[in-house]
Design a protein around this motif. Structure first.
Motif: not given
Length: 272
Positions: A50-65, A99-109
């Motif tokens: 879970f901790e590894k998944e959380q770290k990977r998720t945070i890293a991916n979120m940072s990149h994708d946002f 691009r803002a709509k893409t970011l909005e969809k990412l946040l909503n998902d």
């Protein structure tokens, strides 16, 4: 036994309790302690994953946002320059808006996925005519198939098939599978709804020659996008959301790659 437990809890050994006792009750106690140790090890492994998944998720979120946000800021800065024509300014601002709509969809998902995985996510189980739901969902996708220039080979039983599930969740799962196929398929799409005595299956198959077996193993991971060239069309969360919803409904979602074709399969227990 106390000494062996003490050695284990102090991390001096990973060995479980040895028992060679004449007392049946003490042997049972030792056996139960070993089961407790097994549970402890299992929970520890889950926590590490879970901790590894959380770290990977945070890293991916940072990149994708960061990527669309940096892009939006860049287009707005270019549109603010004095030497930009009015037509160029409109085009730059329109690109920033997309691009803002893409970011909005990412946040909503991501927000939706977080809600689904929470323990108090509202879920309504009822007897559902999955044949009717499938037809309704496919009708709603007619315009998208036309827009993408794709054709669907549809094989749906005429029989009314029922499952116990949440209707909105079933619809969302089907929509996410179809959307994923529309974005990533280079050919036509095969959609099947079938059932036997116990199991109902909704299967979406599409060409996926660029995918590997390793990609399929990661298909339901958060933010995973198999086709990087089409990443702007997808947040990489659609299949993760579908997986979480299927688990909430006690269903199963799996994927298989065979001869360059990807089949994503939903399975529910049939309600007679």
């Amino acid at each position: 036994m106390a000494t062996q437990v003490r050695m284990y809890t102090s991390r001096k050994t990973d060995k479980k309790i040895d028992m060679s006792l004449f007392d049946h009750d003490l042997e049972q106690l030792g056996s139960e302690l070993n089961k407790l140790i097994d549970l402890y090890v299992e929970e520890k492994q889950k926590r590490i994953r879970f901790e590894k998944e959380q770290k990977r998720t945070i890293a991916n979120m940072s990149h994708d946002f960061r990527t669309p946000l940096t892009s939006i800021i860049g287009y707005i800065q270019m549109a603010s320059k004095d030497d930009v024509s009015e037509q160029e300014r409109k085009e730059l601002l329109e690109t920033a808006r997309r691009r803002a709509k893409t970011l909005e969809k990412l946040l909503n998902d991501f927000f939706e996925l977080s809600l689904i995985e929470s323990s108090d996510y509202p879920f309504r189980s009822e007897k559902l005519n999955v044949t009717k739901v499938t037809v309704d969902v496919l009708m709603s996708f007619y315009d998208l198939f036309q827009e993408k220039g794709k054709e669907a080979t549809i094989d749906i039983t005429d029989e009314e098939i029922f499952i116990i599930a949440d209707e909105s969740a079933v619809i969302r799962v089907m929509e996410n599978l179809l959307t994923n196929a529309l974005i990533h398929s280079d050919g036509n799409i095969i959609i099947v709804l079938e059932a036997d005595e116990n199991i109902v299956r909704f299967v979406v198959t599409n060409d996926a020659y660029s995918l590997t077996e390793q990609d399929v193993e990661r298909l339901f991971d958060r933010f995973f996008i198999g086709d990087a060239s089409r990443s702007r069309e997808s947040t990489g969360l659609g299949l993760s959301i579908a997986k979480s919803l299927m688990e909430k409904m006690n269903g199963n979602l799996s994927a298989q790659l065979q001869s360059g074709q990807l089949s994503v399969r939903c399975e529910w227990r049939r309600c007679l």
